[in-house]
Every structure is written in C-alpha cells, then in structure tokens.
Design a protein around this motif. Structure first.
Motif, PDB file in Angstrom:
ATOM      1  N   TRP A  51       0.816  -1.223   0.000  1.00  0.00           N
ATOM      2  CA  TRP A  51       0.000   0.000   0.000  1.00  0.00           C
ATOM      3  C   TRP A  51       0.848   1.271   0.000  1.00  0.00           C
ATOM      4  CZ3 TRP A  51      -4.079  -0.923   4.461  1.00  0.00           C
ATOM      5  CH2 TRP A  51      -4.779  -2.122   4.212  1.00  0.00           C
ATOM      6  N   GLU A  83      -6.997   1.412  -4.165  1.00  0.00           N
ATOM      7  CA  GLU A  83      -8.163   0.522  -4.234  1.00  0.00           C
ATOM      8  C   GLU A  83      -7.829  -0.755  -4.979  1.00  0.00           C
ATOM      9  OE1 GLU A  83     -12.086   3.409  -4.138  1.00  0.00           O
ATOM     10  OE2 GLU A  83     -11.124   3.020  -6.069  1.00  0.00           O
ATOM     11  N   CYS A 142      -5.417  -2.996  -2.645  1.00  0.00           N
ATOM     12  CA  CYS A 142      -5.969  -3.570  -1.410  1.00  0.00           C
ATOM     13  C   CYS A 142      -7.345  -4.189  -1.610  1.00  0.00           C
ATOM     14  CB  CYS A 142      -6.007  -2.531  -0.309  1.00  0.00           C
ATOM     15  SG  CYS A 142      -7.230  -1.218  -0.513  1.00  0.00           S
ATOM     16  N   ALA A 171     -10.785   3.231  -0.391  1.00  0.00           N
ATOM     17  CA  ALA A 171      -9.432   3.449   0.105  1.00  0.00           C
ATOM     18  C   ALA A 171      -8.845   4.639  -0.647  1.00  0.00           C
ATOM     19  CB  ALA A 171      -8.574   2.205  -0.099  1.00  0.00           C
ATOM     20  N   SER A 172      -8.253   5.593   0.065  1.00  0.00           N
ATOM     21  CA  SER A 172      -7.847   6.826  -0.612  1.00  0.00           C
ATOM     22  C   SER A 172      -6.384   7.220  -0.433  1.00  0.00           C
ATOM     23  CB  SER A 172      -8.723   7.995  -0.139  1.00  0.00           C
ATOM     24  OG  SER A 172      -8.619   8.159   1.269  1.00  0.00           O
ATOM     25  N   CYS A 213      -2.336   5.955   1.511  1.00  0.00           N
ATOM     26  CA  CYS A 213      -1.474   5.291   2.471  1.00  0.00           C
ATOM     27  C   CYS A 213      -0.118   5.987   2.446  1.00  0.00           C
ATOM     28  CB  CYS A 213      -1.301   3.802   2.165  1.00  0.00           C
ATOM     29  SG  CYS A 213      -0.260   2.943   3.381  1.00  0.00           S
ATOM     30  N   ALA A 259      -3.108   5.555   7.090  1.00  0.00           N
ATOM     31  CA  ALA A 259      -3.838   5.462   5.825  1.00  0.00           C
ATOM     32  C   ALA A 259      -5.174   6.153   6.007  1.00  0.00           C
ATOM     33  CB  ALA A 259      -4.028   4.002   5.418  1.00  0.00           C
ATOM     34  N   ALA A 289      -9.397   6.560   4.311  1.00  0.00           N
ATOM     35  CA  ALA A 289     -10.463   6.006   3.478  1.00  0.00           C
ATOM     36  C   ALA A 289     -11.632   6.984   3.473  1.00  0.00           C
ATOM     37  CB  ALA A 289     -10.909   4.648   4.007  1.00  0.00           C
ATOM     38  N   ALA A 340     -14.861   1.331   4.768  1.00  0.00           N
ATOM     39  CA  ALA A 340     -13.616   1.116   4.036  1.00  0.00           C
ATOM     40  C   ALA A 340     -12.424   1.117   4.985  1.00  0.00           C
ATOM     41  CB  ALA A 340     -13.451   2.187   2.970  1.00  0.00           C
ATOM     42  N   ALA A 341     -12.427   2.027   5.949  1.00  0.00           N
ATOM     43  CA  ALA A 341     -11.319   2.083   6.897  1.00  0.00           C
ATOM     44  C   ALA A 341     -11.239   0.803   7.719  1.00  0.00           C
ATOM     45  CB  ALA A 341     -11.483   3.296   7.806  1.00  0.00           C
ATOM     46  N   MET A 364      -9.902  -2.018   5.549  1.00  0.00           N
ATOM     47  CA  MET A 364      -8.451  -1.895   5.411  1.00  0.00           C
ATOM     48  C   MET A 364      -7.749  -2.343   6.695  1.00  0.00           C
ATOM     49  SD  MET A 364      -8.251   1.788   3.475  1.00  0.00           S
ATOM     50  CE  MET A 364      -6.440   1.836   3.347  1.00  0.00           C
TER      51      MET A 364
END
Length: 305
Positions: free
Chosen positions: A256, A265, A268, A273-274, A276, A283, A285, A290-291, A294
C-alpha cells in the motif's frame, strides 16, 4: 482572605513572577497588581500577596520569595522559584476556578508542576541552563525578549512591557493546562473503547485524540491499529511501540505504501481506500466501512508474519 493587592518587584521581569501573576490575577481579578521594591509594599500585610520579592517565604503571611538564604526547596532538594511556590499553594484553586473536574485536579496539578513549573523554577535559579540553538527559544527566554530596550526612557515602559508579557504568559499556561485536561478526557474515552473492543485488534474511536497512553495504561497489548473519523474521511493509524521512536506494533501492508485513490483501491481491494503514507503508519479512506476493511486486511497480514 481575598487580597486587595498582588505585589511583585518592579524593573526587569522574568518568567517566574510573570507566570505567578497569571495564576494570581485569575484567582483574584479584583486585586491591584503592584510592581514595587518600596519597603511599604514588600512588607507582609493582611491585604496583600507578595511574590518574588520581600526576602521571605511564609505562606501564612502570604509572602513567597526564593532569593533569601535558606530559600525553600522541594522534597527532592530542587529549588523553587516564586512560580513553584505560588503553584504549590494556589495551583489547585486555579484549576478549580478554571472549571477542571474535581477528579482531575490532582493529576493535572502534579503533571503541570513536573512538566511546566519545575523547568521554570530550575532555569530561574540557575540550576538548569538551556544551551544550543534552541536556548534562546525557551519560554523564559522568549518572555524576556518582551522587556523594554536598555535605553528606553519612558518611566512606564517596564510596566507596559510586563502587562504585555503577562498576556502572552497567560496564553501558554492556559493552553498547557487545557491540553493536560484534554488528555485526561481522551484517556477516559479510549479506556471505554478498549473495554468495548474486547480482544479485537482494531480500536475504533469517535474522533482523533491521543490514544497511546491509555492503551499502555490498560495493558492492551493485543491492539495493532486505531480507526477514527477525520473531517469527511476516516483514518487508519498504527500504534507506536515506545514513547520514543517511530517503530510500530504493526506496519500497514508494504504493497500500500505511497498509493492513493484508484491505485490503492486496486491493490488492497477496498472501494473507498484513498491514501497510504509511504512510511506505512497511517492510511485514509472515504468511509468508515472502508477504513475498517483496510484495518482487517492490515491485521491479517501483520499476524500472518
């Protein structure tokens, strides 16, 4: 007894009487602050608190100086300045007047004394001498830069400068105490979240806050990551192993590192996911779901190693 006067010395000022004045003017706003070395002012009386001048330390007589022979020492032998003496006798009242919860007063009083008051005391007494490039940027040094220039001829210049410096000193005292109180509030929230998490590896918090001290206090060694909202996004953060250094209990997956948005995205497999960080300690999200997804992936990789 409510004093009519708060008396400290005139002339050049230092951090200790400035910071003492912060405490006393908050507690006794109706009292007149007098800066003088005249005997009639620096002699103990029922209508005044005298500090950093007067040649004596007698709490019952409300005189708090530390320049005389036999000046007061802390239990561990370290010297007091007037600030330490005022904090010792009036600090708890100051915290109560600042609307600190009663249950937190002793902890904040002790922490502020050790981390803020004591260094001022040591510097003022010459028991601690900051050196190097940052020596001129300590709080005592910065407050003294607010003194008038040596060739200032206005007789009121010292008093004007003192009151200007007092406002600056007040902001540092209030901010430091506010942060200590906030850490205690954070601790309560984190401990509650740890209890709710049970044996899970991911701690979810309602907002960003200091979390490591409470995790250590709770002995929650099983926790690897923390998730919390930040603005419109959600953060996934590692937990440092020690008070110093940056080593984490578990890093985010190496694959990541440094990726954002679609690239992250794709790697992972989590929609939303936005980001890292390349250092793999944080990281982000777009959603809570999503967080958390992850986080579970990160836990799986970390525990499989």
């Amino acid at each position: 007894m409510i004093p009519d006067f708060l008396v400290t010395h005139s002339g050049g000022f230092h951090a200790d009487e400035l910071l003492s004045s912060v405490i006393l003017t908050r507690l006794f706003p109706q009292a007149r602050l007098v800066r003088s070395r005249a005997p009639e002012w620096i002699t103990a009386g029922a209508d005044r608190i005298i500090y950093d001048v007067g040649g004596g330390y007698d709490a019952a007589a409300q005189i708090f100086d530390h320049h005389q022979r036999g000046a007061p020492l802390r239990e561990d032998g370290q010297p007091y300045s007037s600030f330490g003496l005022i904090w010792k006798h009036y600090g708890r009242d100051y915290l109560a007047a600042s609307n600190l919860p009663e249950a937190d007063i002793e902890a904040v009083h002790a922490g502020f004394d050790a981390g803020f008051v004591l260094p001022i005391d040591l510097v003022d007494n010459g028991a601690l001498s900051p050196s190097g490039p940052l020596a001129a940027l300590t709080l005592p040094a910065l407050l003294e830069t607010l003194k008038p220039a040596f060739d200032e001829t206005d007789p009121d210049a010292d008093d004007r400068a003192f009151h200007a410096a007092l406002a600056v000193a007040r902001s540092f005292v209030e901010a430091s105490i506010g942060k200590r109180a906030a850490k205690l509030r954070a601790e309560a929230l984190v401990l509650r979240a740890i209890e709710e998490t049970g044996e899970g590896r991911v701690l979810e918090l309602p907002m960003g806050m200091p979390f490591r001290p409470a995790i250590v206090k709770a002995g929650a060694d099983h926790l690897l990551f923390v998730v919390h909202p930040r603005d419109k996004d959600w953060c996934l953060t590692g937990i440092r192993r020690g008070d110093e250094g940056f080593e984490l209990r578990a890093d985010l997956p190496a694959a990541w590192a440094g990726l954002t948005n679609g690239d992250l995205e794709a790697v992972c497999g989590v929609a939303g996911a936005s980001f890292c960080h390349n250092g793999r300690f944080i990281a982000a999200a777009k959603t809570r779901e999503a967080a958390l997804a992850m986080a579970e992936l990160a836990v799986t990789e970390a525990t499989a190693a």
